[in-house]
Design a protein around this motif. Structure first.
Motif, PDB file in Angstrom:
ATOM      1  N   ASP A   1      -8.411  -9.982  -3.141  1.00 39.14           N
ATOM      2  CA  ASP A   1      -7.501  -9.618  -4.233  1.00 39.14           C
ATOM      3  C   ASP A   1      -6.080  -9.648  -3.671  1.00 39.14           C
ATOM      4  OD1 ASP A   1      -6.126  -8.628  -6.368  1.00 39.14           O
ATOM      5  OD2 ASP A   1      -7.474  -6.940  -6.741  1.00 39.14           O
ATOM      6  N   TRP A   2      -5.416 -10.767  -3.819  1.00 39.34           N
ATOM      7  CA  TRP A   2      -4.102 -10.977  -3.206  1.00 39.34           C
ATOM      8  C   TRP A   2      -3.065  -9.984  -3.735  1.00 39.34           C
ATOM      9  CZ3 TRP A   2      -2.620 -13.886   0.808  1.00 39.34           C
ATOM     10  CH2 TRP A   2      -1.262 -14.124   0.993  1.00 39.34           C
ATOM     11  N   ASP A   3      -3.176  -9.593  -4.975  1.00 39.40           N
ATOM     12  CA  ASP A   3      -2.184  -8.698  -5.578  1.00 39.40           C
ATOM     13  C   ASP A   3      -2.230  -7.291  -4.991  1.00 39.40           C
ATOM     14  OD1 ASP A   3      -1.326 -10.745  -7.246  1.00 39.40           O
ATOM     15  OD2 ASP A   3      -2.771 -10.225  -8.822  1.00 39.40           O
ATOM     16  N   GLN A   4      -3.294  -6.960  -4.302  1.00 40.39           N
ATOM     17  CA  GLN A   4      -3.393  -5.630  -3.711  1.00 40.39           C
ATOM     18  C   GLN A   4      -2.802  -5.564  -2.305  1.00 40.39           C
ATOM     19  OE1 GLN A   4      -4.508  -2.901  -5.380  1.00 40.39           O
ATOM     20  NE2 GLN A   4      -4.621  -4.294  -7.139  1.00 40.39           N
ATOM     21  N   LEU A   5      -2.408  -6.702  -1.742  1.00 37.98           N
ATOM     22  CA  LEU A   5      -1.846  -6.734  -0.391  1.00 37.98           C
ATOM     23  C   LEU A   5      -0.360  -6.407  -0.418  1.00 37.98           C
ATOM     24  CD1 LEU A   5      -3.566  -9.962   0.993  1.00 37.98           C
ATOM     25  CD2 LEU A   5      -4.324  -7.576   1.178  1.00 37.98           C
ATOM     26  N   ILE A   6       0.111  -5.734   0.609  1.00 39.37           N
ATOM     27  CA  ILE A   6       1.528  -5.394   0.758  1.00 39.37           C
ATOM     28  C   ILE A   6       1.999  -5.967   2.085  1.00 39.37           C
ATOM     29  CG2 ILE A   6       3.219  -3.546   0.969  1.00 39.37           C
ATOM     30  CD1 ILE A   6       1.385  -1.798  -0.707  1.00 39.37           C
ATOM     31  N   PHE A   7       3.034  -6.815   2.058  1.00 40.66           N
ATOM     32  CA  PHE A   7       3.538  -7.483   3.254  1.00 40.66           C
ATOM     33  C   PHE A   7       4.837  -6.821   3.717  1.00 40.66           C
ATOM     34  CE2 PHE A   7       0.964 -10.528   0.926  1.00 40.66           C
ATOM     35  CZ  PHE A   7       0.145 -11.033   1.931  1.00 40.66           C
ATOM     36  N   GLY A   8       5.262  -7.237   4.901  1.00 39.31           N
ATOM     37  CA  GLY A   8       6.458  -6.632   5.492  1.00 39.31           C
ATOM     38  C   GLY A   8       7.708  -6.835   4.677  1.00 39.31           C
ATOM     39  N   ASP A   9       7.821  -7.991   4.002  1.00 37.21           N
ATOM     40  CA  ASP A   9       9.034  -8.238   3.212  1.00 37.21           C
ATOM     41  C   ASP A   9       9.041  -7.474   1.899  1.00 37.21           C
ATOM     42  OD1 ASP A   9       7.067  -9.618   1.934  1.00 37.21           O
ATOM     43  OD2 ASP A   9       8.107 -11.546   1.877  1.00 37.21           O
ATOM     44  N   GLN A  10       7.989  -6.679   1.637  1.00 37.08           N
ATOM     45  CA  GLN A  10       7.947  -5.844   0.435  1.00 37.08           C
ATOM     46  C   GLN A  10       8.287  -4.386   0.751  1.00 37.08           C
ATOM     47  OE1 GLN A  10       3.814  -7.515  -0.551  1.00 37.08           O
ATOM     48  NE2 GLN A  10       4.597  -6.935  -2.563  1.00 37.08           N
ATOM     49  N   GLN A  11       8.600  -4.095   2.015  1.00 39.93           N
ATOM     50  CA  GLN A  11       8.848  -2.718   2.431  1.00 39.93           C
ATOM     51  C   GLN A  11      10.350  -2.423   2.478  1.00 39.93           C
ATOM     52  OE1 GLN A  11       6.651  -0.385   2.938  1.00 39.93           O
ATOM     53  NE2 GLN A  11       4.812  -1.645   2.760  1.00 39.93           N
ATOM     54  N   ASP A  12      10.726  -1.345   1.832  1.00 37.10           N
ATOM     55  CA  ASP A  12      12.103  -0.867   1.880  1.00 37.10           C
ATOM     56  C   ASP A  12      12.121   0.407   2.715  1.00 37.10           C
ATOM     57  OD1 ASP A  12      14.335   1.064   0.633  1.00 37.10           O
ATOM     58  OD2 ASP A  12      14.936  -1.032   0.327  1.00 37.10           O
ATOM     59  N   PRO A  13      13.102   0.554   3.627  1.00 29.35           N
ATOM     60  CA  PRO A  13      13.133   1.747   4.496  1.00 29.35           C
ATOM     61  C   PRO A  13      13.200   3.061   3.734  1.00 29.35           C
ATOM     62  CG  PRO A  13      14.646   0.064   5.307  1.00 29.35           C
ATOM     63  CD  PRO A  13      14.169  -0.395   3.964  1.00 29.35           C
ATOM     64  N   LEU A  14      13.763   3.030   2.513  1.00 30.19           N
ATOM     65  CA  LEU A  14      13.936   4.259   1.756  1.00 30.19           C
ATOM     66  C   LEU A  14      12.870   4.459   0.684  1.00 30.19           C
ATOM     67  CD1 LEU A  14      17.827   4.208   1.320  1.00 30.19           C
ATOM     68  CD2 LEU A  14      16.461   5.446   3.025  1.00 30.19           C
TER      69      LEU A  14
END
Length: 251
Positions: free
Chosen positions: A31-44
């Motif tokens: 289920d690709w939509d359930q994955l979270i990659f590094g470019d989706q992370q915000d420090p805040l």
């Protein structure tokens, strides 16, 4: 989903060899939509903005999110009334579980799993029609898959309807657990409870139920005697095989 076929060859009335083959298919879905990659992370705010909307990744999804593979295995067991020894191989064709199809993908398929096991039954006291005999049945099992594996050694001991045993399990680098089991047999049924005292804080308990088939009672004819010799198996050997299947690694 898999199917198993076995065939028995008898060397003589007491020694037999059983060959087993396993073949099947399994399917993995991503289920690709359930994955979270590094470019989706915000420090805040993490993986969403201040309004709770998820960030969109620039990663490209694989061409296919379904992977169906054929898997095969084989095994060999040699046994008589007092001892047994066997070897099994799983993932003979090394099925590729990866969803990626690129040159940099070094995945060579699921690693081959090797299992070697054996045991012997040593009578301690003879039994009769009303009470089973006493025995001790040392047994051991070695399992290896890629760089991971374990070695288990111990023994069953029994008298009459009651049997029990203890084993020690060691992986390739560190001791893992001490295993204790106790069980009872009634007719063709065997039921046992085992508990793993691990070196870590984790522990595991298991319950096993086995049905030990008997030869038909055909009086004292030559046919009945041959049947009794060929299919009767020692209690300790049967228990060892059942327990070995319980403590086998699942990769």
């Amino acid at each position: 989903m898999a199917g198993i076929y076995s065939y028995k060859v008898s060397f003589n009335r007491n020694t037999h060899i059983r060959i087993g083959l396993e073949a099947g298919f399994y399917q993995a879905r991503l289920d690709w939509d359930q994955l979270i990659f590094g470019d989706q992370q915000d420090p805040l705010t993490g993986s969403t903005d201040v309004n709770g909307n998820p960030f969109i990744s620039e990663e490209n999804a694989p061409a296919s999110l379904n992977n169906t593979q054929f898997d095969a295995g084989a095994g060999l067991l040699v046994y008589n009334r007092k001892a047994y020894g066997g070897i099994s191989l799983k993932h003979l064709n090394r099925p590729n579980e990866s969803f990626l199809r690129i040159n940099e993908n070094l995945q060579a398929g699921r690693p081959l799993r090797l299992t070697v096991h054996g045991g012997v039954e040593i009578p301690l006291a003879s039994g009769n029609k009303n009470k089973g005999g006493a025995f001790i049945a040392p047994n051991a099992m070695f399992v290896k898959q890629a760089d991971t594996g374990q070695f288990v050694a111990g023994a069953w001991i029994g008298s009459g309807r009651i049997f029990g045993g203890s084993w020690f399990r060691h992986n390739f680098t560190l001791p893992d657990a001490a295993i204790f089991a106790i069980g009872v047999r009634e007719g063709v049924f065997r039921i046992a409870y085992s508990y793993d005292f691990t070196v870590s804080a984790l522990a595991a308990a298991q319950v096993a139920l086995a049905i030990h088939t008997r030869c038909p009672s055909l009086s004292t004819s030559k046919t009945a005697k041959h049947c009794k010799r060929s299919c009767a198996a020692p209690v300790g050997t049967t228990a060892s095989i059942c327990f070995n299947s319980l403590i086998r690694l699942f990769f």
